[in-house]
Design a protein around this motif. Structure first.
Motif, PDB file in Angstrom:
ATOM      1  N   LYS A 129       0.790  -1.230   0.000  1.00 19.00           N
ATOM      2  CA  LYS A 129       0.000   0.000   0.000  1.00 19.00           C
ATOM      3  C   LYS A 129       0.820   1.276   0.000  1.00 19.00           C
ATOM      4  N   ILE A 130       2.038   1.194   0.507  1.00 19.95           N
ATOM      5  CA  ILE A 130       2.765   2.446   0.743  1.00 19.95           C
ATOM      6  C   ILE A 130       3.048   3.253  -0.529  1.00 19.95           C
ATOM      7  N   PRO A 131       3.363   2.617  -1.685  1.00 22.55           N
ATOM      8  CA  PRO A 131       3.604   3.452  -2.874  1.00 22.55           C
ATOM      9  C   PRO A 131       2.379   4.285  -3.253  1.00 22.55           C
ATOM     10  N   ILE A 132       1.196   3.679  -3.168  1.00 23.27           N
ATOM     11  CA  ILE A 132      -0.033   4.393  -3.523  1.00 23.27           C
ATOM     12  C   ILE A 132      -0.276   5.529  -2.539  1.00 23.27           C
ATOM     13  N   ILE A 133      -0.090   5.221  -1.254  1.00 20.53           N
ATOM     14  CA  ILE A 133      -0.302   6.244  -0.221  1.00 20.53           C
ATOM     15  C   ILE A 133       0.621   7.425  -0.448  1.00 20.53           C
ATOM     16  N   LEU A 134       1.885   7.127  -0.773  1.00 22.64           N
ATOM     17  CA  LEU A 134       2.843   8.201  -1.031  1.00 22.64           C
ATOM     18  C   LEU A 134       2.431   9.024  -2.240  1.00 22.64           C
ATOM     19  N   ALA A 135       2.006   8.337  -3.303  1.00 23.56           N
ATOM     20  CA  ALA A 135       1.612   9.054  -4.517  1.00 23.56           C
ATOM     21  C   ALA A 135       0.455  10.001  -4.213  1.00 23.56           C
ATOM     22  N   GLY A 136      -0.554   9.498  -3.493  1.00 20.24           N
ATOM     23  CA  GLY A 136      -1.699  10.338  -3.139  1.00 20.24           C
ATOM     24  C   GLY A 136      -1.275  11.520  -2.286  1.00 20.24           C
ATOM     25  N   LEU A 137      -0.345  11.255  -1.368  1.00 20.41           N
ATOM     26  CA  LEU A 137       0.129  12.302  -0.457  1.00 20.41           C
ATOM     27  C   LEU A 137       0.842  13.408  -1.222  1.00 20.41           C
ATOM     28  N   VAL A 138       1.816  13.011  -2.047  1.00 18.04           N
ATOM     29  CA  VAL A 138       2.635  14.002  -2.753  1.00 18.04           C
ATOM     30  C   VAL A 138       1.782  14.792  -3.748  1.00 18.04           C
ATOM     31  N   VAL A 182      10.884   7.017  -3.085  1.00 14.46           N
ATOM     32  CA  VAL A 182      11.332   5.671  -3.485  1.00 14.46           C
ATOM     33  C   VAL A 182      12.006   4.973  -2.308  1.00 14.46           C
ATOM     34  N   LEU A 183      12.919   5.696  -1.636  1.00 14.93           N
ATOM     35  CA  LEU A 183      13.617   5.118  -0.492  1.00 14.93           C
ATOM     36  C   LEU A 183      12.619   4.701   0.591  1.00 14.93           C
ATOM     37  N   PHE A 184      11.627   5.572   0.797  1.00 20.80           N
ATOM     38  CA  PHE A 184      10.640   5.282   1.842  1.00 20.80           C
ATOM     39  C   PHE A 184       9.830   4.046   1.484  1.00 20.80           C
ATOM     40  N   ALA A 185       9.437   3.954   0.205  1.00 14.61           N
ATOM     41  CA  ALA A 185       8.639   2.808  -0.229  1.00 14.61           C
ATOM     42  C   ALA A 185       9.429   1.513  -0.082  1.00 14.61           C
ATOM     43  N   LEU A 186      10.746   1.607  -0.266  1.00 10.05           N
ATOM     44  CA  LEU A 186      11.572   0.417  -0.128  1.00 10.05           C
ATOM     45  C   LEU A 186      11.787   0.058   1.339  1.00 10.05           C
ATOM     46  N   GLY A 187      11.307   0.938   2.223  1.00 11.19           N
ATOM     47  CA  GLY A 187      11.370   0.617   3.643  1.00 11.19           C
ATOM     48  C   GLY A 187      12.681   0.970   4.298  1.00 11.19           C
ATOM     49  N   SER A 188      13.527   1.769   3.603  1.00  8.02           N
ATOM     50  CA  SER A 188      14.824   2.056   4.205  1.00  8.02           C
ATOM     51  C   SER A 188      14.838   3.380   4.972  1.00  8.02           C
ATOM     52  N   ASP A 190      12.989   5.961   8.074  1.00  5.93           N
ATOM     53  CA  ASP A 190      12.228   6.030   9.309  1.00  5.93           C
ATOM     54  C   ASP A 190      10.846   6.646   9.074  1.00  5.93           C
ATOM     55  N   GLY A 191       9.906   6.390   9.995  1.00  4.19           N
ATOM     56  CA  GLY A 191       8.546   6.903   9.826  1.00  4.19           C
ATOM     57  C   GLY A 191       8.453   8.411   9.733  1.00  4.19           C
ATOM     58  N   VAL A 192       9.391   9.104  10.390  1.00  3.21           N
ATOM     59  CA  VAL A 192       9.311  10.563  10.440  1.00  3.21           C
ATOM     60  C   VAL A 192       9.508  11.170   9.048  1.00  3.21           C
ATOM     61  N   TRP A 193      10.192  10.436   8.173  1.00  2.00           N
ATOM     62  CA  TRP A 193      10.437  10.927   6.810  1.00  2.00           C
ATOM     63  C   TRP A 193       9.135  11.089   6.037  1.00  2.00           C
ATOM     64  N   PHE A 194       8.139  10.325   6.409  1.00  2.00           N
ATOM     65  CA  PHE A 194       6.841  10.431   5.737  1.00  2.00           C
ATOM     66  C   PHE A 194       6.321  11.862   5.845  1.00  2.00           C
ATOM     67  N   TYR A 195       6.436  12.419   7.057  1.00  2.00           N
ATOM     68  CA  TYR A 195       5.936  13.774   7.282  1.00  2.00           C
ATOM     69  C   TYR A 195       6.838  14.798   6.624  1.00  2.00           C
ATOM     70  N   ALA A 231      -4.640  12.233  -7.925  1.00  2.00           N
ATOM     71  CA  ALA A 231      -4.593  11.966  -6.479  1.00  2.00           C
ATOM     72  C   ALA A 231      -5.846  11.217  -6.035  1.00  2.00           C
ATOM     73  N   ALA A 232      -7.006  11.597  -6.594  1.00  2.00           N
ATOM     74  CA  ALA A 232      -8.255  10.911  -6.265  1.00  2.00           C
ATOM     75  C   ALA A 232      -8.197   9.461  -6.744  1.00  2.00           C
ATOM     76  N   ALA A 233      -7.603   9.263  -7.922  1.00  2.00           N
ATOM     77  CA  ALA A 233      -7.490   7.908  -8.456  1.00  2.00           C
ATOM     78  C   ALA A 233      -6.615   7.036  -7.557  1.00  2.00           C
ATOM     79  N   CYS A 234      -5.617   7.625  -6.896  1.00  2.00           N
ATOM     80  CA  CYS A 234      -4.787   6.879  -5.945  1.00  2.00           C
ATOM     81  C   CYS A 234      -5.665   6.298  -4.838  1.00  2.00           C
ATOM     82  N   GLY A 235      -6.647   7.115  -4.402  1.00  2.00           N
ATOM     83  CA  GLY A 235      -7.604   6.631  -3.410  1.00  2.00           C
ATOM     84  C   GLY A 235      -8.355   5.414  -3.936  1.00  2.00           C
ATOM     85  N   GLY A 236      -8.665   5.439  -5.224  1.00  2.00           N
ATOM     86  CA  GLY A 236      -9.352   4.305  -5.848  1.00  2.00           C
ATOM     87  C   GLY A 236      -8.532   3.029  -5.745  1.00  2.00           C
TER      88      GLY A 236
END
Lengths: 469, 99
Positions: A129-138, A182-188, A190-195, A231-236
């Protein structure tokens, strides 16, 4: 998911497609909008009552959801009803920003859920899920902050701003966001980077729109509109929800085509609009060389007589008409002249005003008949047989430099050939250059007369002059 | 878990996306410039469909923070939908045929 819910979603998706199709024809446009709105309402209420989560339970917090719906509807309705027709472009931009913010917040909340799930060991879900979430966020965040800047600029609350090396800064931001995502999606990371990614995206939206000049705002709004669609389509994707996916992608692709069509009308590429800094601080002074001579002013009574005894008058409206709210008095002049037996038409340049079709909307508001609004290709051959052209607050769209001066920033843009007509009266507040920041040789032509002052004021006085003569 | 796996899982949606891109292009390509502004505004209202996601998020929210964020998201989404459709209608109201 429930069968009825699926059926409603299907109906809603079809209503969006039919609605958009009908919106593209003048006689069915209003019904098209209504059909899409009905589809949307059905989808919203079906979701509230019929949606079931993975564990089969219905949605909770219903009272709060209804309060939120009522609050949002009331504010949105009032804003949309109260806004002046002239402020329409920024209103669209504002609502677009709200959609973008909504998409970004969904990502924000879903990320919270996910990190909980990940802690309890469900790492696979996190990964999908994280790549989609990131795309919607950005995309949502960029669309939000960008739209707000566009809104502020058109409202006149924000000025153009560009710093040296802005393109380089913007590029670095964009690349930085992509790399971190990309780095975040690969899991490398920390959570704080999301914000941090959220923050960077918001700043990027500001940087992206700030240097773009007022004249190019419609292109930017249209582009951000398609961003929000994506962005709406990412929600889809996130919720396996086809109606969100269809609505989002439809707007994303239609919005992109609309953006390209607008650029084409100005004979410029999208890259040129976004990077060219046209109309921003950098362009001032360019192309002013070679424009010399004196302008002639015309008195109100002379202007009135000139128009009253003409056979054919063409009115060229521009942004000045919108700013001065002069559309009603413009219509008044038109009816007065028609009563005198003068043929009156309006020449509509595709990018006059702040949005394509902006002038049509304004003039339609003051009951100007639809068939009097003539598009550029059709009116241009007619200028030769026109006695008087009345330019109301338009500048760049009648600048002959677009045809004659290769060094001009607007060179190559198709313009209205008003210089072919016998007399030209230009209503203008001052000799200040237009949004492109360039001089207009038209004002120095021998058949051009200037009438300085606020467009509405000048037109009102012209009306009384025509009446008394 | 790679890109291939992702495509495999979402293959129907990917087909749908490609189709919708073409439908969107087709729907918009023959629009008179008169209708560009209302069309942009109408499309703007349609992407307000993102509100469905906000409603789902809010309906499943546990804890005050998620609820508050969800509440804001639903309000923003409703603004987009209601404001978008009403503004478009106001623009189009003026296109009514005369005499």
């Amino acid at each position: 998911m429930d069968h009825v819910l699926q059926l409603v979603y299907l109906l809603a998706a079809v209503s969006f497609m039919v609605g958009l199709k009908m919106l593209s024809r003048p006689d069915s446009a209003r019904r098209g909008n209504a059909i899409a709105a009905i589809g949307m309402t059905l989808a919203i209420f079906a979701t509230i009552f019929l949606f079931r989560g993975q564990d089969g339970s219905h949605l909770g917090n219903l009272p709060y959801i209804f309060i939120a719906l009522v609050v949002g509807s009331a504010i949105g309705y009032l804003m949309a009803k109260r806004v002046q027709m002239t402020a329409m472009p920024q209103m669209v931009s504002f609502f677009n920003g709200m959609g973008g913010a909504c998409a970004a917040m969904i990502s924000l909340i879903e990320y919270g859920h996910l990190s909980h799930a990940a802690e309890s060991g469900d790492a696979a879900l996190f990964q999908t899920k994280i790549p989609i979430i990131l795309a919607g966020l950005v995309i949502g965040a960029v669309s939000f902050s960008g739209s707000m800047v566009a809104y502020g600029k058109l409202e006149g609350k924000l000025k153009d701003l560009s710093v040296r090396g802005q393109q380089f800064v913007n590029m670095s931001f964009l690349l930085g966001i992509l790399l971190l995502s990309v780095l975040f999606a690969l899991g490398s990371l920390d959570g704080v980077w999301f914000y941090l990614i959220l923050g960077l995206s918001l700043v990027y939206g500001l940087l992206f729109v700030f240097p773009i000049g007022g004249a190019d705002m419609p292109v930017v709004i249209s582009l951000l509109n398609s961003f929000t669609g994506v962005a709406a389509a990412c929600g889809g994707f996130l919720y396996d929800n086809y109606v969100m996916l269809i609505g989002g992608i439809l707007v994303g692709s239609a919005g992109t085509i609309l953006t390209v069509a607008m650029c084409k009308a100005m004979n410029r590429s999208l890259t040129n609009v976004l990077v060219g800094n046209f109309g921003g601080g950098g362009a001032s002074g360019v192309g002013s060389a070679g424009v010399e001579g004196t302008t002639k002013e015309i008195s109100l009574s002379d202007a009135a007589v000139l128009m009253k005894y003409a056979k054919k008058v063409v009115i060229v409206p521009g942004y000045g008409l919108a700013v001065a709210q002069a559309q009603h008095v413009c219509h008044e002049i038109e009816t007065l002249l028609e009563d005198e037996g003068v043929e009156v038409k309006y020449a509509i340049h595709p990018v006059a005003g702040r949005m394509p079709g902006h002038m049509n909307v304004l003039l339609a508001e003051s009951n100007v008949s639809y068939d009097k609004l003539v598009e550029m290709e059709d009116i241009n051959p007619e200028f030769k047989s026109t006695d008087v052209v009345l330019v109301v607050g338009a500048n760049d769209v009648v600048n002959p430099a677009a045809k004659t001066d290769p060094s001009s920033p607007i060179f190559g843009m198709p313009i209205l050939d008003v210089e072919d007509s016998r007399n030209i009266i230009v209503l203008k507040r001052s000799m200040k250059a237009g949004y492109a920041g360039i001089e207009n040789a038209l004002f120095y032509e021998p058949q051009t007369f200037m009438l300085f002052g606020d467009a509405k004021d000048s037109l009102t006085r012209l009306v009384s002059e025509i009446k008394s003569n | 878990m790679g890109i291939l796996e992702f495509i495999h899982q979402h293959i129907e949606m990917i087909y749908l996306i490609i189709l919708m891109v073409f439908v969107g292009i087709e729907l918009i390509s023959h629009v008179p410039s008169v209708l560009h502004t209302p069309l942009m505004s109408g499309a703007n209202a349609i992407h307000g469909v993102v509100i469905i996601g906000a409603i789902i998020v809010m309906g499943q929210a546990e804890g005050a923070l998620a609820l508050i964020l969800g509440f804001i998201a639903v309000v923003l989404g409703t603004l987009n939908v209601v404001g978008g459709f009403v503004v478009t209608d106001r623009m189009l109201e003026m296109f009514k045929k005369k005499k």
